[in-house]
Structure formats: structure tokens, C-alpha cells
Write a protein that holds these residues in place. Structure first.
Motif, PDB file in Angstrom:
ATOM      1  N   ARG A  35      56.728  -4.504  32.659  1.00 25.93           N
ATOM      2  CA  ARG A  35      56.152  -3.295  32.041  1.00 25.93           C
ATOM      3  C   ARG A  35      55.103  -3.633  30.984  1.00 25.93           C
ATOM      4  O   ARG A  35      54.253  -2.796  30.681  1.00 25.93           O
ATOM      5  CB  ARG A  35      57.273  -2.459  31.408  1.00 25.93           C
ATOM      6  N   THR A  36      55.173  -4.835  30.427  1.00 27.83           N
ATOM      7  CA  THR A  36      54.200  -5.250  29.415  1.00 27.83           C
ATOM      8  C   THR A  36      53.523  -6.543  29.859  1.00 27.83           C
ATOM      9  O   THR A  36      54.000  -7.238  30.756  1.00 27.83           O
ATOM     10  CB  THR A  36      54.878  -5.483  28.051  1.00 27.83           C
ATOM     11  N   ARG A  37      52.419  -6.836  29.205  1.00 33.28           N
ATOM     12  CA  ARG A  37      51.692  -8.074  29.524  1.00 33.28           C
ATOM     13  C   ARG A  37      52.574  -9.286  29.265  1.00 33.28           C
ATOM     14  O   ARG A  37      52.591 -10.239  30.048  1.00 33.28           O
ATOM     15  CB  ARG A  37      50.418  -8.138  28.692  1.00 33.28           C
ATOM     16  N   GLU A  38      53.330  -9.260  28.175  1.00 32.82           N
ATOM     17  CA  GLU A  38      54.195 -10.387  27.842  1.00 32.82           C
ATOM     18  C   GLU A  38      55.284 -10.583  28.894  1.00 32.82           C
ATOM     19  O   GLU A  38      55.577 -11.717  29.295  1.00 32.82           O
ATOM     20  CB  GLU A  38      54.838 -10.171  26.466  1.00 32.82           C
ATOM     21  N   SER A  39      55.888  -9.493  29.357  1.00 30.86           N
ATOM     22  CA  SER A  39      56.956  -9.617  30.356  1.00 30.86           C
ATOM     23  C   SER A  39      56.413 -10.140  31.682  1.00 30.86           C
ATOM     24  O   SER A  39      57.064 -10.951  32.351  1.00 30.86           O
ATOM     25  CB  SER A  39      57.654  -8.268  30.556  1.00 30.86           C
ATOM     26  N   ARG A  40      55.219  -9.722  32.042  1.00 33.92           N
ATOM     27  CA  ARG A  40      54.622 -10.235  33.280  1.00 33.92           C
ATOM     28  C   ARG A  40      54.306 -11.717  33.150  1.00 33.92           C
ATOM     29  O   ARG A  40      54.492 -12.496  34.095  1.00 33.92           O
ATOM     30  CB  ARG A  40      53.366  -9.441  33.638  1.00 33.92           C
ATOM     31  N   PHE A 100      44.405 -17.206  39.192  1.00 33.80           N
ATOM     32  CA  PHE A 100      43.277 -16.581  38.487  1.00 33.80           C
ATOM     33  C   PHE A 100      43.680 -15.609  37.386  1.00 33.80           C
ATOM     34  O   PHE A 100      42.830 -15.234  36.572  1.00 33.80           O
ATOM     35  CB  PHE A 100      42.385 -15.838  39.487  1.00 33.80           C
ATOM     36  N   ARG A 101      44.943 -15.188  37.343  1.00 39.30           N
ATOM     37  CA  ARG A 101      45.314 -14.096  36.434  1.00 39.30           C
ATOM     38  C   ARG A 101      45.053 -14.434  34.965  1.00 39.30           C
ATOM     39  O   ARG A 101      44.793 -13.542  34.159  1.00 39.30           O
ATOM     40  CB  ARG A 101      46.777 -13.694  36.640  1.00 39.30           C
ATOM     41  N   ARG A 102      45.112 -15.694  34.582  1.00 43.87           N
ATOM     42  CA  ARG A 102      44.922 -16.070  33.183  1.00 43.87           C
ATOM     43  C   ARG A 102      43.578 -16.738  32.924  1.00 43.87           C
ATOM     44  O   ARG A 102      43.369 -17.314  31.865  1.00 43.87           O
ATOM     45  CB  ARG A 102      46.052 -16.984  32.718  1.00 43.87           C
ATOM     46  N   ARG A 103      42.672 -16.651  33.888  1.00 47.20           N
ATOM     47  CA  ARG A 103      41.365 -17.265  33.672  1.00 47.20           C
ATOM     48  C   ARG A 103      40.525 -16.465  32.685  1.00 47.20           C
ATOM     49  O   ARG A 103      39.658 -16.999  32.015  1.00 47.20           O
ATOM     50  CB  ARG A 103      40.627 -17.399  35.007  1.00 47.20           C
ATOM     51  N   LEU A 104      40.762 -15.155  32.609  1.00 46.22           N
ATOM     52  CA  LEU A 104      40.119 -14.296  31.621  1.00 46.22           C
ATOM     53  C   LEU A 104      41.199 -13.472  30.935  1.00 46.22           C
ATOM     54  O   LEU A 104      42.300 -13.302  31.460  1.00 46.22           O
ATOM     55  CB  LEU A 104      39.085 -13.380  32.287  1.00 46.22           C
ATOM     56  N   ASP A 105      40.863 -12.920  29.767  1.00 44.21           N
ATOM     57  CA  ASP A 105      41.856 -12.191  28.985  1.00 44.21           C
ATOM     58  C   ASP A 105      41.770 -10.678  29.126  1.00 44.21           C
ATOM     59  O   ASP A 105      42.572  -9.957  28.546  1.00 44.21           O
ATOM     60  CB  ASP A 105      41.724 -12.554  27.498  1.00 44.21           C
ATOM     61  N   GLY A 106      40.815 -10.169  29.879  1.00 43.31           N
ATOM     62  CA  GLY A 106      40.675  -8.730  29.988  1.00 43.31           C
ATOM     63  C   GLY A 106      41.862  -8.074  30.672  1.00 43.31           C
ATOM     64  O   GLY A 106      42.453  -8.633  31.605  1.00 43.31           O
ATOM     65  N   ALA A 107      42.219  -6.881  30.211  1.00 46.74           N
ATOM     66  CA  ALA A 107      43.365  -6.170  30.777  1.00 46.74           C
ATOM     67  C   ALA A 107      43.128  -5.819  32.243  1.00 46.74           C
ATOM     68  O   ALA A 107      44.041  -5.909  33.075  1.00 46.74           O
ATOM     69  CB  ALA A 107      43.635  -4.905  29.969  1.00 46.74           C
ATOM     70  N   ARG A 108      41.919  -5.411  32.587  1.00 44.13           N
ATOM     71  CA  ARG A 108      41.629  -5.074  33.979  1.00 44.13           C
ATOM     72  C   ARG A 108      41.703  -6.297  34.879  1.00 44.13           C
ATOM     73  O   ARG A 108      42.191  -6.227  36.003  1.00 44.13           O
ATOM     74  CB  ARG A 108      40.249  -4.423  34.081  1.00 44.13           C
ATOM     75  N   TRP A 109      41.181  -7.422  34.365  1.00 50.69           N
ATOM     76  CA  TRP A 109      41.228  -8.665  35.143  1.00 50.69           C
ATOM     77  C   TRP A 109      42.664  -9.045  35.459  1.00 50.69           C
ATOM     78  O   TRP A 109      43.020  -9.307  36.598  1.00 50.69           O
ATOM     79  CB  TRP A 109      40.533  -9.780  34.354  1.00 50.69           C
ATOM     80  N   ARG A 110      43.506  -9.074  34.426  1.00 50.17           N
ATOM     81  CA  ARG A 110      44.899  -9.459  34.642  1.00 50.17           C
ATOM     82  C   ARG A 110      45.634  -8.432  35.487  1.00 50.17           C
ATOM     83  O   ARG A 110      46.452  -8.783  36.340  1.00 50.17           O
ATOM     84  CB  ARG A 110      45.597  -9.626  33.296  1.00 50.17           C
ATOM     85  N   GLY A 111      45.343  -7.162  35.246  1.00 48.88           N
ATOM     86  CA  GLY A 111      46.006  -6.121  36.024  1.00 48.88           C
ATOM     87  C   GLY A 111      45.686  -6.233  37.506  1.00 48.88           C
ATOM     88  O   GLY A 111      46.558  -6.034  38.362  1.00 48.88           O
ATOM     89  N   PHE A 112      44.423  -6.559  37.801  1.00 53.51           N
ATOM     90  CA  PHE A 112      44.021  -6.697  39.213  1.00 53.51           C
ATOM     91  C   PHE A 112      44.764  -7.843  39.876  1.00 53.51           C
ATOM     92  O   PHE A 112      45.327  -7.685  40.969  1.00 53.51           O
ATOM     93  CB  PHE A 112      42.511  -6.933  39.302  1.00 53.51           C
ATOM     94  N   TRP A 113      44.800  -9.011  39.236  1.00 57.50           N
ATOM     95  CA  TRP A 113      45.444 -10.162  39.858  1.00 57.50           C
ATOM     96  C   TRP A 113      46.959 -10.036  39.876  1.00 57.50           C
ATOM     97  O   TRP A 113      47.614 -10.539  40.796  1.00 57.50           O
ATOM     98  CB  TRP A 113      45.010 -11.445  39.161  1.00 57.50           C
ATOM     99  N   ASP A 114      47.533  -9.359  38.889  1.00 54.99           N
ATOM    100  CA  ASP A 114      48.971  -9.075  38.954  1.00 54.99           C
ATOM    101  C   ASP A 114      49.286  -8.186  40.156  1.00 54.99           C
ATOM    102  O   ASP A 114      50.293  -8.372  40.841  1.00 54.99           O
ATOM    103  CB  ASP A 114      49.443  -8.397  37.668  1.00 54.99           C
ATOM    104  N   ALA A 115      48.403  -7.211  40.409  1.00 52.57           N
ATOM    105  CA  ALA A 115      48.583  -6.350  41.579  1.00 52.57           C
ATOM    106  C   ALA A 115      48.449  -7.160  42.865  1.00 52.57           C
ATOM    107  O   ALA A 115      49.170  -6.919  43.843  1.00 52.57           O
ATOM    108  CB  ALA A 115      47.570  -5.211  41.563  1.00 52.57           C
ATOM    109  N   MET A 116      47.561  -8.150  42.887  1.00 50.33           N
ATOM    110  CA  MET A 116      47.403  -8.992  44.068  1.00 50.33           C
ATOM    111  C   MET A 116      48.642  -9.855  44.311  1.00 50.33           C
ATOM    112  O   MET A 116      49.019 -10.114  45.454  1.00 50.33           O
ATOM    113  CB  MET A 116      46.169  -9.887  43.910  1.00 50.33           C
ATOM    114  N   ILE A 117      49.266 -10.312  43.226  1.00 54.16           N
ATOM    115  CA  ILE A 117      50.511 -11.076  43.373  1.00 54.16           C
ATOM    116  C   ILE A 117      51.575 -10.209  44.043  1.00 54.16           C
ATOM    117  O   ILE A 117      52.259 -10.635  44.980  1.00 54.16           O
ATOM    118  CB  ILE A 117      51.008 -11.575  42.003  1.00 54.16           C
TER     119      ILE A 117
END
Length: 254
Positions: A35-40, A100-117
Motif C-alpha cells: 500500500r505504500t512505497r516503503e512496503s513495496r 528498473f523500478r529503482r533506477r529513478l525516484d519518481g512516483a510514476r516511474w516506480r508505480g509503472f514498474w511495480d505494475a509491470m511486476i
């Protein structure tokens, strides 16, 4: 020799389901428990040391399938071509998300790659269920079949349960539960049940369609000496990254 290689193939396939199953299960649970960035981040960190070691089992399964049962190569690649392609794409997408999820710090970037996982984990889990159904029916049914879809859902749920058990073992209490190593072993066995069931049903067919004895002898000489090395590496990974050992450390490549 045919029976020996059938047993080895069964161990490899069941081992893949038991080990890679929790990786995929954690990916499936990412939108639910993360539910949060830290938990993911913690969920990905929990599986990070095991992912590459677990994927070796898939490579071994593919090698054994086409080496020991060469006649099945045409069946799998031709009759299951759309499903195989979808599963390969899911595998690529899932691994790309991890890398790739941690290559950039943007919320959209991480959200996209988390969705891909999550999406890739779903595609692989569901695809394995459909592939097991196709193999169990001798590749005579359509790729998209009601029973295959149902089995895909079952495998997905089993992997999700296995992933939840793994998180409860690796990071006790972090996601609301704690589980012992014995509970993880039980969930691994449960995750492997679909593969074992298919192998039991397909045993006569596989034994009748094994490669010639000369080929199996060559494979034994080339492959079996490396088995202790692979097993030793797997044991090292599990001993090194057992609960309490850097469970929340975020590897640079993830």
C-alpha cells in the motif's frame, strides 16, 4: 535411464514451482500488500536475493524438456505458440520491473514498474496453469479452454498463498503474520502440486517419448556432474539470506 531422467525432470519442474512460485506470488501480492512505497520496497527486497537463483530452475526445466523429450519441442512450440510467447513476454516484463523500478525516484516511474511486476507475475502464473492443462490433455485441446482457465486461476492463487507465506517467513510480522520454515516448506509443496499432478498423469507418455538411450547417456555425463554445484549454490543462498539476514536491505540492482 528413462526413469532416472523422468525423476530428474519431475524434481526440476516441481522445484521451479516451489521456488519461483513465491517470487511470482510476492509479485501478485504487490498491489494488495504494498500500500505504500516503503512496503513495496520491502516486498521486493525480500525476494531479491532469490530471484536469479530460482530462475535457474526454469532454464534447467527447458533444457531437460528439449534434451530428454525432443519430440515434445514441436508440440510445445507449435501448439502452444501464443501461450509460450505470452509467458516469455510476461517473464521479460516482470524482470524488467525488478531491475528498473529503482533506477529513478519518481512516483510514476516506480508505480509503472511495480505494475509491470504484478502484471508479469500474473501472466506467468496464469500461463503455467494453462500450459499444465494443455500438457495433461496431450496438447489436443485449444490453448484457451475453460478447464485451462480454471487451472490458471488455481495456480495463481496457490502462488499468491506461497508468496504470502514466504513474506511471513522472511519478514516476520511486517505484513501481518509470521510463519516458520516448516510452513514455508508446506506451502512450497502445495504450490508444486499442479506440476506433480500433471507429471503423474503424463508419466507413461513421457517415458515412451524419451530420447534414445545413447542421448540420455551423453546428457548424464554432461549434466549430472554439475548438479551438486547448482544444489550447493541454492543451499548457500538460503543459508545466507535466511530471516533476519538483510531482509530489508535494497540491493542496488533492484
Amino acid at each position: 535411464m528413462e526413469m532416472i531422467w523422468f525423476i530428474l525432470f519431475a524434481i526440476l519442474l516441481a522445484g521451479y514451482f516451489a521456488l519461483e512460485g513465491f517470487d511470482l506470488g510476492v509479485g501478485l501480492l504487490l498491489p494488495l500488500l504494498g500500500r505504500t512505497r516503503e512496503s513495496r520496497d520491502r516486498m521486493v527486497a525480500a525476494i531479491a536475493p532469490f530471484v536469479l537463483a530460482n530462475e535457474v530452475w526454469l532454464v534447467a526445466v527447458a533444457g531437460a524438456l528439449f534434451g530428454v523429450y525432443p519430440l515434445l519441442e514441436g508440440e510445445v512450440l507449435f501448439k502452444l505458440y501464443p501461450l509460450v510467447v505470452a509467458m516469455l513476454l510476461s517473464w521479460v516484463v516482470r524482470d524488467a520491473g525488478l531491475w528498473f523500478r529503482r533506477r529513478l525516484d519518481g512516483a510514476r516511474w516506480r508505480g509503472f514498474w511495480d505494475a509491470m511486476i504484478a502484471f508479469g507475475s500474473l501472466g506467468l502464473s496464469f500461463g503455467w496453469g494453462m500450459a499444465i492443462h494443455a500438457a495433461a490433455t496431450g496438447f489436443e485441446t485449444p490453448v484457451v479452454h475453460p478447464v485451462g482457465i480454471m487451472l490458471g486461476a488455481v495456480v495463481t492463487l496457490l502462488f499468491a498463498f506461497h508468496g504470502w507465506t514466504f513474506l511471513a517467513w522472511r519478514t516476520p510480522g511486517t505484513f501481518g503474520a509470521s510463519r516458520s520454515g516448516r510452513a514455508l516448506a508446506v506451502s512450497a509443496l502445495v504450490a508444486a502440486v499442479p506440476a506433480l499432478g500433471m507429471l503423474v498423469g503424463a508419466m507413461p507418455y513421457l517415458l515412451d517419448h524419451s530420447a534414445p538411450p545413447a542421448t540420455l547417456n551423453v546428457l548424464s555425463v554432461m549434466v549430472l556432474p554439475f548438479a551438486p554445484i547448482v544444489l550447493g549454490a541454492q543451499i548457500w543462498v538460503w543459508r545466507t539470506f535466511r530471516p533476519g539476514k538483510d531482509a530489508f536491505r535494497l540491493p542496488s540492482f533492484f
